[in-house]
Scaffold this active site. Structure first.
Site, PDB file in Angstrom:
ATOM      1  N   ASP C 231       0.813  -1.228   0.000  1.00 30.29           N
ATOM      2  CA  ASP C 231       0.000   0.000   0.000  1.00 30.29           C
ATOM      3  C   ASP C 231       0.840   1.267   0.000  1.00 30.29           C
ATOM      4  O   ASP C 231       0.374   2.315   0.438  1.00 30.29           O
ATOM      5  CB  ASP C 231      -0.959   0.027   1.206  1.00 30.29           C
ATOM      6  CG  ASP C 231      -1.979  -1.089   1.127  1.00 30.29           C
ATOM      7  OD1 ASP C 231      -2.249  -1.561   0.007  1.00 30.29           O
ATOM      8  OD2 ASP C 231      -2.512  -1.476   2.169  1.00 30.29           O
ATOM      9  N   ASP C 232       2.081   1.167  -0.445  1.00 29.63           N
ATOM     10  CA  ASP C 232       2.934   2.343  -0.418  1.00 29.63           C
ATOM     11  C   ASP C 232       3.370   2.752  -1.829  1.00 29.63           C
ATOM     12  O   ASP C 232       4.185   3.637  -2.011  1.00 29.63           O
ATOM     13  CB  ASP C 232       4.163   2.066   0.449  1.00 29.63           C
ATOM     14  CG  ASP C 232       4.902   3.333   0.766  1.00 29.63           C
ATOM     15  OD1 ASP C 232       4.261   4.279   1.263  1.00 29.63           O
ATOM     16  OD2 ASP C 232       6.125   3.399   0.496  1.00 29.63           O
TER      17      ASP C 232
END
Lengths: 287, 287, 287, 287
Positions: C231-232
Site C-alpha cells: 500500500d505504499d
C-alpha cells in the site's frame, strides 16, 4: 506555482501551424531563457493554437522589458496574439461592490495574504455601506450612486475614476448593477463578475429562490468575464455545493456566499497569474 | 442502512398539525413496535409535514400486512398520505433502453450485488441492440419499435407488457424516446429518468455539445421522475464532474457516462428504499 | 482526448537541461510530425524534467515503428527515459480477482465500451466464484489457489500464465492477496492495485471498519502501482465520498464499491493512454 | 435552518429504550410546543439513542428557562443526557491564534454576517502579530507567550482569561500550540481545533510537506474537538481539494488555507447551532 525568481509568462493564441511549439521554445532557448512551465492546447475544430509559457530570462535581468518586447514581435510575426507579464508585476485592480461584503473581504484578505498578486487601488460602490470597511483597509472609496436616469452619467464617472487610477482589471464583487455595453467597450480591459448560480441554469435575478423552487440538489456559482450580453460571458470557474430539502432559501444564500467567495477568488487569481485565455464564448484556463 | 431483520418503512405527508410526531411514534409504541430511524421535515411556507419512519414491528411477524393496513388507516385518519413498504419486499422493475448500455449494465450489476433491492423483471427497447445482453442476464427482452406514426400504438404495447408483469417502477436507462403524458397517466406508477445534464441547464437534446460550446467547467447529470413536461419532473439526485478546455465533446460524453450511472443508481436505490417523497415539483429525499 | 487518426504518445523523463522542450519539439517538426498535445513538468527540487507529447507522424504511416525507434534513440541521447505508444495499440491486460466482482465488471464494461483501450486477455483468481462470469465475457479463466504454503509455487504458475499471454499490465481488481516482491520483480511490468481507503489513512485490512470506528466524514479509495512495500506504491488516483453517522459499516462498504470502481477505472485508463509517469514514490499524471 | 422566532433545541443521548421518540415528542405536545425539526439516530451495536429536537415553545415566552429546566428533568428521568439551547442565545467564544490569520478572519467575518451565531469575546495568542487586527474588530487581545518552561503557567493565565470572560467555547484558529490535558480538563468546555490534513492521514506536523512527498492527489482538512490525545478527538467535519504534481508544497499550503477556513467555519456553525453530539471517539452531526 513558480519559484520566486522573476519569470515571464506569455499567453499566446492564433491560427494553428505546424511547428509552433518548436518555434516558441526555440526562440526562448536561443535567447538564453529556461522554460519552467509550458502548456498548450489545440482546438481541433477551429484550428486554433493556445499556449502558456513561463520562463526565466537569461542572466541579464536589467533589460527584461526589451526582451519581452522582442518576444512580442516574434510572436506577432507568426500571427499569434500575445499577452506577456512579469510574475513580479502587481496588476492594479478596482473592486465594484454594492452592499454584500463577503466577496469584498475575500478579495482584500487574498490580496493581503499574497494569494492574489495584485494591488487593490480603489473601491467603487453605488451604496455607502462599505465605505468604512474600505477605508479600514487603507484604500480610497468612491460612492457613485446609480439610478435608471443617471446610469449613463454614473458610468462616465466610474470610467474617469478607473482611468485616473490606471486600473487594469475590474472585479465585480456582487455589484448589483449591470455594466452597460458602452462601459465595457470604453473601459476596454477585463471585467470579472461572480454570478451566484450555476450558469446557464438560473441566469438572471434571484437564482437561489429559483433553485429552491425547483428543488435542486446542488447549488452553484460561476465566475465569468463580463460581456455585453448579461451572464453570457466566457466562464472562468464554477463550483457547486450539495443542498437538500432541509435548506431554506436563506440557507442556500448563506452556503452560496462561501461558494461565491472561493469561485471568485479562483477566477481572479488565475487571471492575475496570466492563466486565462479568452476564445470566443469560452476560456482556456492553464491551471 | 437498516439491519437485516424485517422492518417497515412508511413515507408520510400531509397538512402540518401540532403533535404529528408524537401521534405517529405513539401509535408504533402502542403496537409494540420499535422505531429504528425517523426523519421528518416541515415545509414552513406550504405548511406541509413529511416523515419517513422505519420500525421493527412487534414480535408476531405473521400478520405484518394487517399491521401495515391498520397503520395506513390511522395515518389517513390524520389526513396523511402514506406509502408503506416491508424492507424485504423486492419491487418489480422494468428497464427501458435504446442503444446505450452503460446505465443498463449498472442497474443489473446493482441488482445482482444487492445494492438495488429489486427484481428486474423485463427490458423494453425500441432497438434490438441489447437483446442478447438482456438474455445473458436471464431476463425477457421486448423489442417494441417506435416511430412517429406508431408511437401511440407502441405505448399501448408497452403498457400491456408492464401490466402483464405487474411492474411497480419503470427506469428509463437512457431510453431515447419521450414517454407521452397519456402513457404516464395510464401507467400511473413511478418512472425514473436520467438526464445527461445538470438540469435546468441544457435541458433537451445534445447537452454535452451545448456544454462544450459554452465552455462550462463542470458537467452534470440529473435523475428525476418523469412527468408530462419534458425534463421538468421532480429532481431526485444530481452530481457533477470537473472538465476543462482539454476535453472534446467525446470526452464529455465518456465522463458523462460514469456520472449518469452513479446518479441513476443513487436515485433508483433511494426510491426502492422508500426514501423519496414527491411534493409539487420537488422531492424530499430522506437519505 | 485525441482525434481518431493514428498518433504517437511519448512519456519522457530525465535530468533537467536547458532547451529540452525546444529539442523535443524540434525533432518532431524536422521529421514532419505535428504536435497535438504537449505537457511538461519540472520538479524544481529534484531537477527532473517530465514530458508527455502526442503527435501525428508525417504522411508515411507505413514505417511508424522505425520513426518511434529513431525518436527513442534521440531521447536516450539526451539522457531521457522514454516510453512510446501508438494510440491504436491495445495493451494486453490480465485481471486478478478473488470473490468481489464490482471492479471486475467495471473493467470489462469499460473495455467493451472503448473507454479502456486494451484487450483483457485473461483472468486469474484464487477462487472459482468469477469463472462463469469471465467465460461469459469470452475470456479464459485461470483458477490458481493460493495458501500460505503454496504461495511461492502459485506465483510461479501466475507468472507462467502472464508470460504465455504476453501480458503488459496486471490489474488487481480487489484481488485479496499480496503479490510478493519476487513476483513483482520477475513480472517486471506495471501492476495497478485498488486500495479501498484514502491512503495513507487506514492502510492495511478492514479500512471501512476502521473508518467507521473513527467516525470519519469522508471515505476514500486509492489506485496505485503495486510495489514491494504494501500500500505504499505511487498513487495514480484518489477520490472520496461523504458519509455520516447514519451509515453502518455495511453502508460504507456499498458506497465504497462505487468509489473503488471509478477510481480504478480512471487509473487504468490513464495508464493505458500513456499518461502516467512514475517518479520515486510519486506519479506525474498528464490528464 | 429555522425560522426567526425563538425556538429551543435539545440534543439528547442515552441508552436506547423502546418508545423514546414517542415520549420526547409527547412531552413537547403536552406542554403546548410544536416540533419544527426532529432527527434521531440509533447506534445499533452500542444500543445508544441520539436525538436533536427543535421546537417552538407554547405561547408564553416569558418563562422559557423554566420550561427548559422542566424538560431537562424529564429527560434525565429517562436516563438521557441533554443539552438545551435557545436559538436566540449567542455563545461566548474565545479564539486562540498564533500568526496565521486566515481562520481568524473567517471567524470574525462569519460572526459579523450572522452565519456564526456567537459573540467573539476575546482573542488569545502566543504572538503579537494579530493584536492590531483583533483590536480593529473591537475585541480585546491577550498576548500570552508560551515556551516549554512557561507552558503550565501560561495555561493558567489563559484559563483565568476564559473564566473571567465566561467563555463557553474555545476555537483554535491555527493556534500552533497543543493544549495540555490539564488545560482541557480544567476548562471543561468544548474546544474545536482545525487540523490541516485529512485525519488520520498525516497526523502531526507539516502535513502538506508529507502529502507532497507522498504524491497524494487530494489534500484535506479536519475540524475536531480537542482531546488529551493529539489529533485524535471526535471529527466534526472534513473536506478535500484535488491537487496534482503541478502543485508545490507552497501551492498546497495556499489551497489548504481555503479548505481550513471552510471546514472550521462549518464545524463551529454546527456546534453553535447545537447540532453536534459527541459519542466516544465519534460525533453525530445533525446537519
Amino acid at each position: 506555482m513558480s519559484g520566486r525568481q522573476n519569470t515571464v509568462t506569455a499567453l499566446l493564441s492564433g491560427p494553428d501551424q505546424r511547428g509552433l511549439v518548436a518555434k516558441m521554445s526555440g526562440w526562448i532557448f536561443d535567447h538564453g531563457g529556461n522554460i519552467i512551465h509550458a502548456d498548450q492546447h489545440r482546438d481541433m475544430e477551429a484550428e486554433v493554437f493556445f499556449q502558456r509559457i513561463e520562463w526565466t530570462p537569461s542572466g541579464d535581468q536589467s533589460d527584461l522589458e526589451a526582451e519581452i518586447s522582442e518576444f512580442r514581435s516574434f510572436a506577432s510575426g507568426l500571427d499569434m496574439e500575445v499577452e506577456c507579464k512579469l510574475t513580479t508585476h502587481r496588476s492594479r485592480v478596482a473592486v465594484f461592490v454594492s452592499k454584500y461584503d463577503h466577496c469584498f473581504h475575500e478579495l482584500f484578505l487574498g490580496q493581503k495574504s499574497g494569494e492574489l498578486p495584485c494591488e487593490i487601488v480603489c473601491v467603487i460602490s453605488n451604496h455607502k455601506d462599505l465605505e468604512e470597511a474600505t477605508e479600514g483597509y487603507g484604500v480610497p472609496f468612491f460612492h457613485i450612486p446609480v439610478s435608471k436616469d443617471t446610469k449613463a452619467v454614473a458610468e462616465q464617472t466610474q470610467l474617469a475614476v478607473l482611468a485616473e487610477h490606471d486600473i487594469e482589471l475590474v472585479v465585480m464583487a456582487r455589484y448589483m448593477q449591470i455594466l452597460s455595453p458602452t462601459f465595457l467597450q470604453q473601459f476596454a480591459k477585463p471585467v470579472i463578475n461572480i454570478h451566484h448560480s450555476f450558469l446557464p441554469a438560473f441566469a438572471g435575478g434571484k437564482p437561489y429562490q429559483q433553485a429552491h423552487e425547483r428543488g435542486v440538489k446542488l447549488i452553484g456559482a460561476t465566475a465569468h468575464y463580463a460581456t455585453a450580453i448579461l451572464d453570457d460571458g466566457p466562464i472562468i470557474q464554477q463550483d457547486v455545493d450539495r443542498v437538500s430539502h432541509r435548506h431554506t432559501v436563506n440557507d442556500l444564500v448563506v452556503r452560496g456566499r462561501m461558494l461565491e467567495r472561493r469561485v471568485l477568488a479562483d477566477a481572479v487569481r488565475w487571471h492575475l497569474e496570466n492563466r486565462v485565455l479568452v476564445y470566443g464564448r469560452k476560456t482556456v484556463v492553464f491551471d
